[in-house]
Design a protein around this motif. Structure first.
Motif, PDB file in Angstrom:
ATOM      1  N   THR A 125       0.811  -1.216   0.000  1.00 58.99           N
ATOM      2  CA  THR A 125       0.000   0.000   0.000  1.00 58.99           C
ATOM      3  C   THR A 125       0.843   1.266   0.000  1.00 58.99           C
ATOM      4  O   THR A 125       0.291   2.367  -0.092  1.00 58.99           O
ATOM      5  CB  THR A 125      -0.941   0.024   1.220  1.00 58.99           C
ATOM      6  N   TYR A 150      -3.030   8.280   3.191  1.00 58.06           N
ATOM      7  CA  TYR A 150      -3.210   7.452   1.999  1.00 58.06           C
ATOM      8  C   TYR A 150      -4.331   7.992   1.119  1.00 58.06           C
ATOM      9  O   TYR A 150      -5.306   8.572   1.607  1.00 58.06           O
ATOM     10  CB  TYR A 150      -3.554   6.008   2.392  1.00 58.06           C
ATOM     11  N   ARG A 152      -7.079   6.788  -0.103  1.00 57.77           N
ATOM     12  CA  ARG A 152      -7.908   5.609   0.121  1.00 57.77           C
ATOM     13  C   ARG A 152      -8.895   5.368  -1.022  1.00 57.77           C
ATOM     14  O   ARG A 152      -9.192   4.221  -1.354  1.00 57.77           O
ATOM     15  CB  ARG A 152      -8.638   5.743   1.460  1.00 57.77           C
ATOM     16  N   PHE A 155      -7.052   3.550  -3.689  1.00 54.19           N
ATOM     17  CA  PHE A 155      -6.761   2.173  -3.294  1.00 54.19           C
ATOM     18  C   PHE A 155      -8.006   1.298  -3.434  1.00 54.19           C
ATOM     19  O   PHE A 155      -7.945   0.192  -3.976  1.00 54.19           O
ATOM     20  CB  PHE A 155      -6.241   2.155  -1.855  1.00 54.19           C
ATOM     21  N   GLY A 199       0.021  -4.142   3.897  1.00 54.67           N
ATOM     22  CA  GLY A 199       0.018  -2.767   4.360  1.00 54.67           C
ATOM     23  C   GLY A 199      -0.474  -2.625   5.786  1.00 54.67           C
ATOM     24  O   GLY A 199      -1.080  -3.540   6.356  1.00 54.67           O
ATOM     25  N   ILE A 202      -4.875  -2.042   5.989  1.00 54.04           N
ATOM     26  CA  ILE A 202      -5.777  -2.622   5.001  1.00 54.04           C
ATOM     27  C   ILE A 202      -7.043  -3.205   5.603  1.00 54.04           C
ATOM     28  O   ILE A 202      -8.031  -3.406   4.897  1.00 54.04           O
ATOM     29  CB  ILE A 202      -5.063  -3.704   4.160  1.00 54.04           C
TER      30      ILE A 202
END
Length: 316
Positions: A125, A150, A152, A155, A199, A202
């Motif tokens: 990640t 992040y 997100r 992702f 990661g 996660i």
């Protein structure tokens, strides 16, 4: 006096010996040279450890993969839809310095050597971190690794693309040398049979909307999740050991973001490393990472010697 009801434990616990016995003759397809190549800088995993812990896990995952294929098959039959390959996603979570990368790489090697020769890809990640420029702009550089650092949405979109069978899905590349996402650089994931995602966060579900409207989380796409656990004191020691080793190796590269730390005295470097652990990694662990442990399908608990001493498998 009324008796308290028994606490229901959602996990079955195994000693190392009990778990190892579940290998049930599964052949070892890795050599010590493979283990040396796959393990991280400060992870002392041996070939025997890989046999005792990861061969039974490989066998278990083979059953899960086949069962999931069967579930998709009957679902498509019910809906009258064509049968298409749906990648199986394995998640590996846990603290900084606990050994997630080693576990992910060893699993990738073992799973790819199943008799069926599946295509097994691995993604971390790190590539989904916001670039440093964005973190600086938002005042988040000191919270790098926390959930808000992040991207997100990107992702989750990546995992959705993988699950939908989309070809040639791009993943941003993160460089630990320059401590940043590399602009314009991507790796391509093209319809794997199995994807391993490694990661910190996660398994984090995130906040549910008060409206009750459905939203997607990264964990919604993970078919089997593994949490690598260890005591906080051991994690801090392993983090500092790794920091000292990097100080003698990668940090000496003139292009390294951490070049200045190679010039510090050992005392100064130690104080800096302890500050990073105390102010960044430990709060992130306690606030965001550790609370997700109970959502994992499998928990590998390491002792102070970095070896797995207990395995906990979630009941079905």
């Amino acid at each position: 006096m009324a008796r308290r009801p028994a606490v229901l434990d959602p996990y079955r616990s195994f000693t190392k010996a009990e778990w190892s016995a579940l290998r049930d003759g599964t052949p070892m397809t890795l050599t010590q040279a493979d283990i040396d190549r796959l393990r991280s800088l400060s992870d002392p995993i041996s070939l025997s450890e890989a046999e005792e812990i990861y061969l039974p896990l490989s066998r278990l995952l083979s059953y899960y993969v086949e069962a999931t294929k069967g579930l998709h098959l009957v679902s498509n039959r019910f809906l009258g839809s064509p049968s298409e390959k749906v990648p199986f996603i394995v998640g590996v979570a846990g603290s900084v310095a606990v050994g997630k990368s080693t576990t992910a790489r060893i699993l990738q090697a073992l799973l790819s050597r199943w008799p069926s020769n599946p295509k097994v890809d691995l993604v971390t990640t790190d590539g989904f971190l916001h670039p440093n420029a964005v973190l600086e702009e938002r005042g988040l550089m000191s919270r790098k690794g926390f959930p808000e650092s992040y991207d997100r949405a990107r992702f989750v979109a990546f995992l959705a693309d993988i699950k939908s069978g989309k070809a040639n899905v791009g993943v941003p590349v993160y460089s630990h040398l320059v401590y940043d996402v590399v602009p314009g650089e991507e790796i391509t994931i093209d319809r794997p049979d199995i994807l391993i995602v490694e990661g910190l966060n996660i398994l984090q579900p995130g906040e549910l909307p008060k409206t009750g409207n459905p939203i997607l989380f990264a964990s919604d796409f993970i078919d089997f999740s593994i949490y690598i656990d260890a005591d906080n004191e051991d994690l801090e020691r392993w983090f500092l050991e790794r920091f000292y080793r990097l100080r003698e190796t990668a940090f000496r590269d003139p292009n390294s973001f951490f070049r200045r730390f190679a010039e510090m005295s050992e005392e100064q470097a130690g104080e800096f490393g302890r500050t990073v652990w105390r102010d960044i990694n430990l709060p992130n662990l306690l606030e965001n990472v550790l609370p997700t442990r109970g959502r994992a399908d499998l928990v590998l608990k390491k002792g102070g010697n970095h070896r797995v001493g207990e395995v906990r498998l979630r009941r079905l």
